[in-house]
Scaffold this motif. Structure first.
Motif, PDB file in Angstrom:
ATOM      1  N   GLU A  26       8.330  43.046  18.846  1.00 12.73           N
ATOM      2  CA  GLU A  26       7.919  42.319  17.633  1.00 12.73           C
ATOM      3  C   GLU A  26       6.625  42.920  17.125  1.00 12.73           C
ATOM      4  O   GLU A  26       5.846  43.454  17.914  1.00 12.73           O
ATOM      5  N   VAL A  66       4.827  42.903  22.042  1.00 13.78           N
ATOM      6  CA  VAL A  66       4.276  42.705  20.699  1.00 13.78           C
ATOM      7  C   VAL A  66       3.372  43.895  20.400  1.00 13.78           C
ATOM      8  O   VAL A  66       2.469  44.208  21.177  1.00 13.78           O
ATOM      9  N   GLU A 110      -2.091  36.241  19.385  1.00  6.09           N
ATOM     10  CA  GLU A 110      -0.645  36.320  19.127  1.00  6.09           C
ATOM     11  C   GLU A 110       0.118  35.257  19.926  1.00  6.09           C
ATOM     12  O   GLU A 110       1.143  34.760  19.478  1.00  6.09           O
ATOM     13  N   CYS A 111      -0.380  34.939  21.136  1.00  7.40           N
ATOM     14  CA  CYS A 111       0.281  33.895  21.937  1.00  7.40           C
ATOM     15  C   CYS A 111       0.082  32.516  21.305  1.00  7.40           C
ATOM     16  O   CYS A 111       0.958  31.668  21.358  1.00  7.40           O
ATOM     17  N   GLY A 142       2.295  32.539  28.947  1.00  3.65           N
ATOM     18  CA  GLY A 142       1.135  32.257  28.091  1.00  3.65           C
ATOM     19  C   GLY A 142      -0.218  32.421  28.769  1.00  3.65           C
ATOM     20  O   GLY A 142      -1.253  32.309  28.125  1.00  3.65           O
ATOM     21  N   MET A 155       1.343  42.686  25.165  1.00  2.00           N
ATOM     22  CA  MET A 155       0.796  43.069  23.849  1.00  2.00           C
ATOM     23  C   MET A 155       0.281  44.494  23.962  1.00  2.00           C
ATOM     24  O   MET A 155      -0.450  44.812  24.911  1.00  2.00           O
ATOM     25  N   VAL A 213       6.305  31.763  23.733  1.00  2.00           N
ATOM     26  CA  VAL A 213       7.298  32.635  24.381  1.00  2.00           C
ATOM     27  C   VAL A 213       7.105  32.568  25.893  1.00  2.00           C
ATOM     28  O   VAL A 213       6.023  32.859  26.397  1.00  2.00           O
ATOM     29  N   LEU A 244       9.075  40.593  26.424  1.00  2.00           N
ATOM     30  CA  LEU A 244       8.811  40.828  25.001  1.00  2.00           C
ATOM     31  C   LEU A 244       7.615  41.771  24.889  1.00  2.00           C
ATOM     32  O   LEU A 244       6.656  41.651  25.667  1.00  2.00           O
ATOM     33  N   ALA A 255       4.092  35.819  19.642  1.00  2.00           N
ATOM     34  CA  ALA A 255       4.437  35.410  21.011  1.00  2.00           C
ATOM     35  C   ALA A 255       4.208  33.916  21.228  1.00  2.00           C
ATOM     36  O   ALA A 255       4.161  33.445  22.362  1.00  2.00           O
ATOM     37  N   ARG A 256       4.092  33.200  20.134  1.00  2.00           N
ATOM     38  CA  ARG A 256       3.855  31.762  20.235  1.00  2.00           C
ATOM     39  C   ARG A 256       4.968  31.090  21.028  1.00  2.00           C
ATOM     40  O   ARG A 256       6.146  31.274  20.724  1.00  2.00           O
ATOM     41  N   MET A 281       4.966  38.565  28.613  1.00  2.00           N
ATOM     42  CA  MET A 281       4.747  39.125  27.270  1.00  2.00           C
ATOM     43  C   MET A 281       3.699  40.218  27.376  1.00  2.00           C
ATOM     44  O   MET A 281       2.671  40.035  28.016  1.00  2.00           O
ATOM     45  N   GLY A 303      -4.071  39.661  22.119  1.00  2.00           N
ATOM     46  CA  GLY A 303      -2.903  39.017  22.735  1.00  2.00           C
ATOM     47  C   GLY A 303      -3.048  37.498  22.756  1.00  2.00           C
ATOM     48  O   GLY A 303      -2.071  36.775  22.515  1.00  2.00           O
TER      49      GLY A 303
END
Ligand code: BGC
Length: 245
Positions: free
Chosen positions: A223, A200, A112-113, A142, A127, A121, A198, A118-119, A125, A109
């Motif tokens: 995503e 992921v 991905e962040c 984040g 994952m 975001v 979100l 998930a940048r 979030m 995670g």
């Protein structure tokens, strides 16, 4: 900075050198079978991989269980002998330098962040890694909330990962449709607990995303992890470069 990222999974122990500024792997990706995952087997595999990688950079390790301050608390897909072990201290002694150990899904995670789906975001979030089991990692704007264990929530009287992990599809020879139905049910249970903005999805199965993504239905957007099977390695290396466990 170049750091070493290790991702210990229920099936494979993977590692590589990572450029933590770009999130790119800068060596080949090494892989050894987990084979039951006793501490002795994993330590030997890590020693061999670290020698092959040949770097004196910081070492970050993602482990498939709850890890707090380097100590392993749970080990659903590796040997029970891990529980209570100070993995960080053992690896520090073996490697002769500081080592960072964190949960494998938390590592994925983080990557991905920083570099993936998930940048930047905002909000909540989640994952989820669909592999041998189901890993989960939650981020709020984040920031990681470590050691969230949503793979073990109950769905139809069984642990979620026992019904919907990617390994279950293979073991039970489920069609993509049958498996997706189980994943949808699982996602619905998770959503009612966490209400993420979100989701992921990661894990090796996501390389076949075109087979099942269109079958998934969930309230929040879904995503696919952009770093694919590299996310765990990259996230562990990132943590090592930051010197945080
Ligand atoms: C473990 C988690 C881990 C996940 C994926 C679960 O069974 O409890 O800690 O992240 O498997 O490896």
């Amino acid at each position: 900075m170049i750091a070493i990222g290790v991702d210990i999974g229920g099936t494979g122990i993977k590692s590589a050198l990572v450029d933590t500024a770009s999130g790119e792997l800068v060596s080949e990706r090494l892989r050894t079978l987990t084979a039951g995952g006793s501490p002795g087997h994993i330590a030997a595999a890590l020693a061999e991989q670290l020698t092959r990688l040949g770097s004196d950079g910081p070492i970050g390790i993602g482990f498939p269980g709850v890890v707090k301050d380097g100590v392993v608390f749970t080990s659903a897909h590796v040997d029970d002998e891990w529980q209570g072990m100070d993995f960080r201290a053992a690896m520090r002694d073996a490697a002769g330098r500081d080592v960072v150990v964190l949960n494998d899904a938390d590592a994925a995670g983080l990557a991905e962040c920083r570099f993936g789906a998930a940048r930047d975001v905002p909000g909540v979030m989640l994952m989820l890694t669909l592999g041998t089991g189901i890993g989960s990692a939650m981020f709020v704007d984040g920031s990681l909330v470590p050691n969230l264990e949503l793979g073990h929530i109950e769905v139809r009287g069984k642990e979620g990962e026992v019904r919907a992990a990617a390994s279950v599809r293979e073991r039970k020879k489920l069609s993509w449709e049958e498996w997706a139905e189980r994943v949808n049910e699982y996602l619905d249970h998770v959503d009612r607990l966490v209400w993420p903005d979100l989701i992921v999805l990661g894990g090796g199965v996501t390389k076949n995303a075109e087979r099942f993504l269109h079958l998934l239905e969930a309230r929040p957007p879904i995503e696919i992890a952009r770093l694919e099977n590299r996310a765990g390695i990259v996230g562990a290396a990132m943590r090592a470069a930051e010197g945080r466990s």
